[in-house]
Design an enzyme around this catalytic site. Structure first.
Site, PDB file in Angstrom:
ATOM      1  N   ASP A  67       0.813  -1.226   0.000  1.00  0.00           N
ATOM      2  CA  ASP A  67       0.000   0.000   0.000  1.00  0.00           C
ATOM      3  C   ASP A  67       0.840   1.267   0.000  1.00  0.00           C
ATOM      4  OD1 ASP A  67       0.862  -0.590   2.593  1.00  0.00           O
ATOM      5  OD2 ASP A  67      -1.124  -1.173   3.266  1.00  0.00           O
ATOM      6  N   ASN A 135      -7.942  -3.932  13.925  1.00  0.00           N
ATOM      7  CA  ASN A 135      -9.320  -4.201  13.483  1.00  0.00           C
ATOM      8  C   ASN A 135      -9.380  -5.328  12.454  1.00  0.00           C
ATOM      9  OD1 ASN A 135      -8.279  -3.076  11.196  1.00  0.00           O
ATOM     10  ND2 ASN A 135      -9.631  -1.302  11.125  1.00  0.00           N
ATOM     11  N   GLU A 142      -9.788  -2.401   4.937  1.00  0.00           N
ATOM     12  CA  GLU A 142     -10.464  -2.186   6.203  1.00  0.00           C
ATOM     13  C   GLU A 142     -11.692  -3.100   6.287  1.00  0.00           C
ATOM     14  OE1 GLU A 142      -8.830  -0.731   8.300  1.00  0.00           O
ATOM     15  OE2 GLU A 142      -8.413   1.381   7.955  1.00  0.00           O
TER      16      GLU A 142
HETATM   17  C1  F6R Z   1       1.081  -1.648   6.087  1.00  0.00           C
HETATM   18  C2  F6R Z   1      -0.024  -2.575   6.184  1.00  0.00           C
HETATM   19  C3  F6R Z   1      -0.897  -2.640   7.403  1.00  0.00           C
HETATM   20  C4  F6R Z   1      -0.107  -2.967   8.658  1.00  0.00           C
HETATM   21  C5  F6R Z   1      -1.015  -2.970   9.876  1.00  0.00           C
HETATM   22  C6  F6R Z   1      -0.273  -3.234  11.142  1.00  0.00           C
HETATM   23  O1  F6R Z   1       1.716  -1.795   4.845  1.00  0.00           O
HETATM   24  O2  F6R Z   1      -0.243  -3.288   5.271  1.00  0.00           O
HETATM   25  O3  F6R Z   1      -1.876  -3.634   7.216  1.00  0.00           O
HETATM   26  O4  F6R Z   1       0.508  -4.206   8.521  1.00  0.00           O
HETATM   27  O5  F6R Z   1      -1.669  -1.736   9.982  1.00  0.00           O
HETATM   28  O6  F6R Z   1       0.601  -2.177  11.402  1.00  0.00           O
HETATM   29  P1  F6R Z   1       1.658  -2.243  12.578  1.00  0.00           P
HETATM   30  O7  F6R Z   1       2.641  -3.275  12.202  1.00  0.00           O
HETATM   31  O8  F6R Z   1       2.266  -0.853  12.588  1.00  0.00           O
HETATM   32  O9  F6R Z   1       0.898  -2.568  13.811  1.00  0.00           O
END
Ligand code: F6R
Length: 265
Positions: A67, A135, A142
């Site tokens: 992303d 979540n 999402e």
């Molecule tokens: C980022 C991504 C998100 C993160 C998720 C967890 O490229 O794909 O899905 O993996 O938000 O983020 P952290 O590791 O910061 O808790």
């Protein structure tokens, strides 16, 4: 799904690095999907260490990140391109021309299909590295994202914006739109490696691995994939109902593969 509960977060990173290293060695022109966020940083550090001290090479590797924020140019310090340069690419021998992220600066509608086409041109993704949101999101898919979604723009939830606010200065612009690979895009990877550490992830991990398949928990879609490894530390494993079984199965597997060299237990 194979669930591996390691002794702590750094053992989780080492185990993930073993899988990455093995996949790199197996394939002539490996293609990896990569994630940003706090979780994979320890994995990237382990890989940088192995590059510096054990000659692990990334020269044959192509990468596609999950992303990118809409509206942030690659040079922006909060862009995921910048993150990847800082946390991995600048420290290993990967060819910068072989590292791709969705383009958050052009027409976001076109960027999604262009990214899909690029992944396809490279023969698809061999190993997709994932973190998980509190979540249950994967990438920026999402809750209620279509399980058939492809790379596109998503509006981030308030929960995700709050969780990621830590990366932005209080007066800094924080985008609320991101381009993300879709759930169907992720499921097309030939193998998937999800890493989760810390108690804040325990509920999401349990719902991903053991909960019903539901668009409310996008990570639960991984239950449809035949080759997923979930690596968790004890805190993130806390809510897993079948925790004992995963530990029993992993011990059994270790016995079977005892002769395999270079494994981190
Ligand atoms: C980022 C991504 C998100 C993160 C998720 C967890 O490229 O794909 O899905 O993996 O938000 O983020 P952290 O590791 O910061 O808790």
């Amino acid at each position: 799904m194979q669930v591996i509960i390691t002794a702590n977060a750094s053992a989780a990173a080492a185990h993930a690095a073993d899988i990455v290293e093995r996949t790199l060695a197996e394939l002539e022109a490996p293609v990896f999907g990569l994630a940003t966020g706090s979780t994979p940083v320890a994995l990237y550090q382990a890989l940088i260490e192995r590059h510096r001290h054990q000659g692990l090479s990334f020269a044959r590797l192509t990468t596609f990140n999950l992303d990118e924020y809409v509206g942030l140019p690659p040079g922006h310090p909060q862009s995921y391109r910048h993150f990847m340069q800082r946390e991995l690419f600048d420290h290993v021998d990967i060819d910068p021309a072989n590292t791709f992220l969705p383009d958050g600066t052009g027409d976001p509608l076109e960027a999604g299909s262009a990214y899909e086409a690029l992944i396809e041109d490279h023969g698809g993704i061999d190993l997709q590295v994932l973190g998980i949101g509190r979540n249950g999101h994967i990438g920026f898919n999402e809750p209620t994202s279509s399980l058939g979604s492809r790379t596109r723009v998503k509006t981030l939830t308030r929960d995700t914006l709050k969780a990621n606010a830590r990366f932005f200065a209080p007066d800094e612009f924080q985008p609320s739109l991101a381009l993300t690979m879709g759930i169907a895009t992720i499921l097309e990877a030939r193998s998937i490696l999800l890493i989760a550490t810390g108690e804040a992830k325990a509920e999401a991990v349990a719902r991903c691995v053991e909960g019903p398949l539901s668009a409310l928990v996008p990570a639960s879609a991984l239950q449809l994939h035949p080759k997923v490894t979930v690596i968790v530390d004890p805190a993130a494993a806390e809510r897993l109902e079948l925790r004992d079984y995963y530990e029993f199965a992993a011990a059994h597997q270790r016995q079977l593969h005892r002769a395999t060299p270079g494994e981190t237990p």
